[in-house]
Scaffold this motif. Structure first.
Motif, PDB file in Angstrom:
ATOM      1  N   PRO A 128     -24.536 -23.298  17.401  1.00  0.00           N
ATOM      2  CA  PRO A 128     -24.984 -21.982  17.864  1.00  0.00           C
ATOM      3  C   PRO A 128     -25.822 -22.068  19.129  1.00  0.00           C
ATOM      4  O   PRO A 128     -26.461 -23.078  19.411  1.00  0.00           O
ATOM      5  CB  PRO A 128     -25.847 -21.497  16.697  1.00  0.00           C
ATOM      6  N   GLY A 129     -25.808 -20.988  19.886  1.00  0.00           N
ATOM      7  CA  GLY A 129     -26.835 -20.807  20.898  1.00  0.00           C
ATOM      8  C   GLY A 129     -28.056 -20.225  20.214  1.00  0.00           C
ATOM      9  O   GLY A 129     -27.971 -19.682  19.112  1.00  0.00           O
ATOM     10  N   PHE A 130     -29.211 -20.336  20.853  1.00  0.00           N
ATOM     11  CA  PHE A 130     -30.402 -19.755  20.253  1.00  0.00           C
ATOM     12  C   PHE A 130     -31.466 -19.502  21.310  1.00  0.00           C
ATOM     13  O   PHE A 130     -31.478 -20.123  22.375  1.00  0.00           O
ATOM     14  CB  PHE A 130     -30.969 -20.633  19.124  1.00  0.00           C
ATOM     15  N   LEU A 131     -32.350 -18.583  20.983  1.00  0.00           N
ATOM     16  CA  LEU A 131     -33.540 -18.301  21.784  1.00  0.00           C
ATOM     17  C   LEU A 131     -34.686 -18.059  20.812  1.00  0.00           C
ATOM     18  O   LEU A 131     -34.645 -17.124  20.011  1.00  0.00           O
ATOM     19  CB  LEU A 131     -33.332 -17.083  22.682  1.00  0.00           C
ATOM     20  N   VAL A 132     -35.690 -18.928  20.872  1.00  0.00           N
ATOM     21  CA  VAL A 132     -36.809 -18.899  19.938  1.00  0.00           C
ATOM     22  C   VAL A 132     -38.104 -18.758  20.732  1.00  0.00           C
ATOM     23  O   VAL A 132     -38.227 -19.304  21.826  1.00  0.00           O
ATOM     24  CB  VAL A 132     -36.849 -20.212  19.106  1.00  0.00           C
ATOM     25  N   GLY A 133     -39.071 -18.061  20.164  1.00  0.00           N
ATOM     26  CA  GLY A 133     -40.360 -17.885  20.832  1.00  0.00           C
ATOM     27  C   GLY A 133     -41.310 -19.043  20.616  1.00  0.00           C
ATOM     28  O   GLY A 133     -42.527 -18.866  20.572  1.00  0.00           O
ATOM     29  N   GLY A 134     -40.780 -20.237  20.474  1.00  0.00           N
ATOM     30  CA  GLY A 134     -41.550 -21.457  20.292  1.00  0.00           C
ATOM     31  C   GLY A 134     -40.602 -22.623  20.516  1.00  0.00           C
ATOM     32  O   GLY A 134     -39.466 -22.430  20.940  1.00  0.00           O
ATOM     33  N   VAL A 135     -41.057 -23.824  20.201  1.00  0.00           N
ATOM     34  CA  VAL A 135     -40.220 -25.002  20.389  1.00  0.00           C
ATOM     35  C   VAL A 135     -39.962 -25.655  19.036  1.00  0.00           C
ATOM     36  O   VAL A 135     -40.846 -26.322  18.483  1.00  0.00           O
ATOM     37  CB  VAL A 135     -40.877 -26.016  21.349  1.00  0.00           C
ATOM     38  N   PRO A 136     -38.751 -25.484  18.461  1.00  0.00           N
ATOM     39  CA  PRO A 136     -38.424 -26.133  17.190  1.00  0.00           C
ATOM     40  C   PRO A 136     -38.404 -27.647  17.365  1.00  0.00           C
ATOM     41  O   PRO A 136     -37.780 -28.167  18.297  1.00  0.00           O
ATOM     42  CB  PRO A 136     -37.018 -25.602  16.864  1.00  0.00           C
ATOM     43  N   LEU A 137     -39.066 -28.358  16.470  1.00  0.00           N
ATOM     44  CA  LEU A 137     -39.147 -29.810  16.598  1.00  0.00           C
ATOM     45  C   LEU A 137     -37.777 -30.463  16.458  1.00  0.00           C
ATOM     46  O   LEU A 137     -37.532 -31.521  17.051  1.00  0.00           O
ATOM     47  CB  LEU A 137     -40.108 -30.364  15.545  1.00  0.00           C
ATOM     48  N   ASN A 138     -36.867 -29.843  15.701  1.00  0.00           N
ATOM     49  CA  ASN A 138     -35.543 -30.424  15.542  1.00  0.00           C
ATOM     50  C   ASN A 138     -34.730 -30.405  16.826  1.00  0.00           C
ATOM     51  O   ASN A 138     -33.840 -31.236  17.019  1.00  0.00           O
ATOM     52  CB  ASN A 138     -34.752 -29.684  14.457  1.00  0.00           C
ATOM     53  N   ASN A 307     -39.931 -27.990  11.279  1.00  0.00           N
ATOM     54  CA  ASN A 307     -40.864 -26.943  11.677  1.00  0.00           C
ATOM     55  C   ASN A 307     -40.864 -26.732  13.190  1.00  0.00           C
ATOM     56  O   ASN A 307     -39.972 -27.205  13.899  1.00  0.00           O
ATOM     57  CB  ASN A 307     -42.280 -27.226  11.156  1.00  0.00           C
ATOM     58  N   VAL A 308     -41.878 -26.036  13.686  1.00  0.00           N
ATOM     59  CA  VAL A 308     -41.964 -25.604  15.074  1.00  0.00           C
ATOM     60  C   VAL A 308     -43.298 -26.069  15.633  1.00  0.00           C
ATOM     61  O   VAL A 308     -44.301 -26.125  14.918  1.00  0.00           O
ATOM     62  CB  VAL A 308     -41.870 -24.060  15.168  1.00  0.00           C
ATOM     63  N   LYS A 309     -43.315 -26.409  16.915  1.00  0.00           N
ATOM     64  CA  LYS A 309     -44.593 -26.741  17.540  1.00  0.00           C
ATOM     65  C   LYS A 309     -45.570 -25.572  17.371  1.00  0.00           C
ATOM     66  O   LYS A 309     -45.186 -24.417  17.420  1.00  0.00           O
ATOM     67  CB  LYS A 309     -44.398 -27.035  19.031  1.00  0.00           C
ATOM     68  N   ARG A 310     -46.833 -25.935  17.138  1.00  0.00           N
ATOM     69  CA  ARG A 310     -47.908 -24.968  16.961  1.00  0.00           C
ATOM     70  C   ARG A 310     -47.776 -24.172  15.673  1.00  0.00           C
ATOM     71  O   ARG A 310     -48.294 -23.061  15.549  1.00  0.00           O
ATOM     72  CB  ARG A 310     -48.013 -24.009  18.155  1.00  0.00           C
ATOM     73  N   ARG A 311     -47.038 -24.698  14.695  1.00  0.00           N
ATOM     74  CA  ARG A 311     -47.020 -24.107  13.356  1.00  0.00           C
ATOM     75  C   ARG A 311     -47.606 -25.144  12.409  1.00  0.00           C
ATOM     76  O   ARG A 311     -46.907 -26.005  11.909  1.00  0.00           O
ATOM     77  CB  ARG A 311     -45.603 -23.709  12.934  1.00  0.00           C
ATOM     78  N   LEU A 312     -48.912 -25.075  12.229  1.00  0.00           N
ATOM     79  CA  LEU A 312     -49.667 -26.041  11.447  1.00  0.00           C
ATOM     80  C   LEU A 312     -49.287 -27.464  11.851  1.00  0.00           C
ATOM     81  O   LEU A 312     -49.026 -28.330  11.032  1.00  0.00           O
ATOM     82  CB  LEU A 312     -49.450 -25.822   9.944  1.00  0.00           C
ATOM     83  N   GLU A 313     -49.293 -27.675  13.166  1.00  0.00           N
ATOM     84  CA  GLU A 313     -48.903 -28.963  13.744  1.00  0.00           C
ATOM     85  C   GLU A 313     -50.125 -29.884  13.838  1.00  0.00           C
ATOM     86  O   GLU A 313     -51.165 -29.506  14.381  1.00  0.00           O
ATOM     87  CB  GLU A 313     -48.319 -28.739  15.138  1.00  0.00           C
ATOM     88  N   VAL A 314     -49.997 -31.078  13.293  1.00  0.00           N
ATOM     89  CA  VAL A 314     -51.077 -32.058  13.392  1.00  0.00           C
ATOM     90  C   VAL A 314     -51.134 -32.579  14.829  1.00  0.00           C
ATOM     91  O   VAL A 314     -50.156 -33.128  15.338  1.00  0.00           O
ATOM     92  CB  VAL A 314     -50.868 -33.234  12.425  1.00  0.00           C
TER      93      VAL A 314
END
Length: 446
Positions: A128-138, A307-314
């Motif tokens: 798929p194409g995608f556009l997310v308001g963050g950076v998915p770690l995957n 998960n996504v960067k800045r989502r309870l990211e250590v």
């Protein structure tokens, strides 16, 4: 807008952009893509003479105290009669045409659920194409075109905020999804919406754009979303979350079985915590099923979701203290983040560091809910910069558990004075938070 720039670059366009105070992870992504970024909104940028100016919704016709334009470049564009459009309209015209769009809407969890859904489809081989308001770690990027000729799927985070200063409709009405996730809905964006009913009306505008052959995936726990669908619905509906829903969960948020109409259809085992992520997972599984991905396959893919960067990211571990970064800024999101972390760390001390930075929080609309949002924290530290109201008064119910600082440096000093080995320290903001994460880690090393 950063993800949109990445898509335009992948589509073969030369892309430049301007903004003020861009911070990671988006600044890093733009730099890695070779996209030139100009600081500020100077009218001299008109000399670039692009084919089109794509205008983000931060831009307005506002003036500075001395009467000069806050965005002189926009004034120059208007004076010159140069072509311009909004980000959502550019996407609709140039990227989304002819695709099966899967849109994820909701007050909370849009970024995470969009990332989950894109990952599930990717793992199913659908590219798929995608556009997310963050950076998915995957994926390591916030956007990609995908292979539209082979599998024309596009997953997009669908925001209810307005489109541009010249188009006050919610951004998501431009996307025309065939699969729409309504994750949750409560009052937010007090700078542009008068009340919850006004936001519900915008969500119904989104529902109106979904075809009869489409699917609405709705959180069955939300009365506000029930009201949205009661206004009219012309598509198949699949619910999640509620006991009698189509998709439900059995077990703890980090390890649960997925039930479809009470029958087990898959299991999720992952590192994520919190009921909110369990619900996000059910929403993504229900949406993926609409394009042919079996729930068992979707659940297995989520076991590999990072998960996504800045989502309870250590972001660091120093002297026995763990420091996290999180995007939470709405009181409900703050509470959800802290609840999830409390489940993970047990009885360890939890220090909540936050700044009420969103437009809604700056207005003080939800200040009375802050003590409720911070109940799981042992100590709370608030940065009051840029606020027109006093957080000390709002946080008074917490007594000595709450501290307020006028500057980032003062805030860091307050935290250092209270911190001790074994603490878990989560910094919550929808901005760069003055680089507080790096400052805390550097100070803890000393």
């Amino acid at each position: 807008m950063g993800g949109l720039a990445a898509l335009a670059r992948q589509a073969g366009h030369r892309v430049t952009g301007c903004d003020a105070g861009v911070y990671p992870p988006m600044s890093d992504q733009l730099r890695s893509l070779g996209i030139d970024l100009i600081e500020g909104y100077g009218a001299d940028q008109l000399s670039l003479k692009p084919d089109v100016w794509v205008v983000g919704n931060v831009v307005s016709r506002a003036s500075m105290p001395d009467g000069t334009p806050r965005y002189p470049l926009m004034e120059a564009i208007l004076d010159a009669g140069a072509p311009y459009t909004s980000g959502p309209q550019w996407l609709a015209d140039n990227i989304l045409q002819g695709r099966h769009v899967l849109a994820v809407a909701g007050t909370h969890g849009k970024t995470t659920t969009t990332s989950m859904l894109a990952w599930i489809l990717d793992q199913a081989g659908l590219e798929p194409g995608f556009l997310v308001g963050g950076v998915p770690l995957n994926f390591g990027v916030s956007a990609r075109l995908g292979r539209s000729a082979r599998t024309p799927l596009f997953v997009i985070e669908a925001d209810e905020y307005d489109t541009a200063f010249f188009d006050k409709r919610s951004k998501f009405v431009h996307y025309r999804p065939r699969t729409a996730v309504l994750n949750n809905l409560e009052f937010d964006h007090a700078d542009i919406f008068d009340d919850l009913a006004a936001i519900e009306r915008q969500f119904h505008h989104l529902v109106r754009t979904v075809p009869a052959s489409g699917r609405i995936v709705v959180n069955g726990l939300e009365e506000s979303l029930a009201r949205v669908l009661h206004m009219g619905c012309w598509s198949e509906v699949r619910s999640f979350g509620a006991t009698v829903g189509d998709f439900t969960a059995r077990g703890e948020p980090h390890q649960f079985d997925v039930l479809q109409r009470s029958e087990p259809v898959g299991s999720v085992r992952w590192e994520l915590t919190g009921i909110h992520n369990q619900l996000n997972a059910l929403a993504a599984i229900a949406a993926a099923e609409h394009v042919g991905v079996a729930p068992s396959m979707a659940a297995a893919a989520l076991g590999r979701f990072g998960n996504v960067k800045r989502r309870l990211e250590v972001v660091g571990y120093v002297g026995g203290i763990t420091v996290y970064d999180d995007f939470a800024h709405h009181p409900t999101a703050i509470r959800t983040t802290l609840d999830g972390l409390r489940r993970r760390v047990g009885d360890a001390r939890l220090l909540a560091v936050f700044e009420p930075r969103s437009n809604t929080m700056k207005l003080g609309t939800m200040k009375a809910r802050l003590p409720w949002s911070l109940e799981q924290a042992d100590l709370a530290f608030c940065h009051r910069g840029g606020l027109g109201w006093d957080p000390r008064e709002a946080l008074a119910p917490l007594g000595e558990r709450a501290k307020v600082a006028d500057s980032i440096d003062e805030l860091v000093n307050q935290i250092l004075a209270a911190a001790r080995p074994g603490d878990h320290m989560v910094c919550m903001s929808n901005g760069g938070f003055g680089g507080i994460h790096a400052k805390l880690l550097a100070a803890l090393v000393r």
